[in-house]
Design a protein around this motif. Structure first.
Motif, PDB file in Angstrom:
ATOM      1  N   GLU A  20       0.836  -1.204   0.000  1.00 32.33           N
ATOM      2  CA  GLU A  20       0.000   0.000   0.000  1.00 32.33           C
ATOM      3  C   GLU A  20       0.872   1.257   0.000  1.00 32.33           C
ATOM      4  N   CYS A  40      -5.689  -2.870 -11.242  1.00 28.59           N
ATOM      5  CA  CYS A  40      -5.469  -4.025 -10.368  1.00 28.59           C
ATOM      6  C   CYS A  40      -5.583  -5.293 -11.204  1.00 28.59           C
ATOM      7  N   GLU A  43      -4.142 -10.071  -7.968  1.00 25.37           N
ATOM      8  CA  GLU A  43      -4.501  -9.953  -6.560  1.00 25.37           C
ATOM      9  C   GLU A  43      -3.235 -10.182  -5.733  1.00 25.37           C
ATOM     10  N   THR A  49      -3.473  -9.845   3.288  1.00 21.50           N
ATOM     11  CA  THR A  49      -4.262  -9.064   2.329  1.00 21.50           C
ATOM     12  C   THR A  49      -5.725  -9.048   2.753  1.00 21.50           C
ATOM     13  N   PRO A  50      -6.272  -7.841   2.983  1.00 18.65           N
ATOM     14  CA  PRO A  50      -7.680  -7.749   3.400  1.00 18.65           C
ATOM     15  C   PRO A  50      -8.641  -8.033   2.241  1.00 18.65           C
ATOM     16  N   ARG A  51      -9.902  -8.267   2.579  1.00 18.94           N
ATOM     17  CA  ARG A  51     -10.900  -8.581   1.549  1.00 18.94           C
ATOM     18  C   ARG A  51     -11.077  -7.454   0.546  1.00 18.94           C
ATOM     19  N   LYS A  52     -11.106  -6.232   1.003  1.00 17.27           N
ATOM     20  CA  LYS A  52     -11.335  -5.091   0.092  1.00 17.27           C
ATOM     21  C   LYS A  52     -10.005  -4.456  -0.331  1.00 17.27           C
ATOM     22  N   TRP A  53      -9.047  -5.302  -0.670  1.00 17.53           N
ATOM     23  CA  TRP A  53      -7.703  -4.847  -0.993  1.00 17.53           C
ATOM     24  C   TRP A  53      -7.695  -3.875  -2.165  1.00 17.53           C
ATOM     25  N   ASP A  54      -8.561  -4.076  -3.156  1.00 13.70           N
ATOM     26  CA  ASP A  54      -8.557  -3.207  -4.337  1.00 13.70           C
ATOM     27  C   ASP A  54      -8.982  -1.784  -3.980  1.00 13.70           C
ATOM     28  N   LEU A  55      -9.938  -1.643  -3.079  1.00 17.16           N
ATOM     29  CA  LEU A  55     -10.358  -0.303  -2.646  1.00 17.16           C
ATOM     30  C   LEU A  55      -9.260   0.394  -1.852  1.00 17.16           C
ATOM     31  N   ILE A  56      -8.565  -0.365  -1.020  1.00 19.39           N
ATOM     32  CA  ILE A  56      -7.484   0.198  -0.209  1.00 19.39           C
ATOM     33  C   ILE A  56      -6.341   0.673  -1.101  1.00 19.39           C
ATOM     34  N   SER A  58      -6.548   1.449  -4.323  1.00 21.32           N
ATOM     35  CA  SER A  58      -7.024   2.581  -5.134  1.00 21.32           C
ATOM     36  C   SER A  58      -6.965   3.876  -4.327  1.00 21.32           C
TER      37      SER A  58
END
Length: 70
Positions: A20, A40, A43, A49-56, A58
């Motif tokens: 991050e 993204c 993965e 790695t958290p579930r909402k990794w793509d939002l974090i 971004s």
């Protein structure tokens, strides 16, 4: 900006939170006149790695882009 390229260019990353910070730092390096959204395409395979990794990631990318202007 491809997430796979960020991971490839930084083999010393040991966890998601280091990734991050790296995404944000890479976004700060992008010239101001350039538009480079984060794609993204992979993965992150870190244990933490958290579930909402793509939002974090971004959000980290957007923070980096804003920091380059200030």
């Amino acid at each position: 900006m491809l997430l796979s390229q960020v991971i490839h260019d930084n083999p010393s990353l040991t966890d998601f939170w280091a990734l991050e910070r790296c995404v944000s730092a890479e976004a700060r390096k992008i010239p101001q006149e350039t538009s480079a959204p984060l794609t993204c395409d992979v993965e992150p395979e870190f244990r933490c790695t958290p579930r909402k990794w793509d939002l974090i990631l971004s959000a980290a990318h957007e923070r980096g882009l804003r920091a380059r202007q200030g």
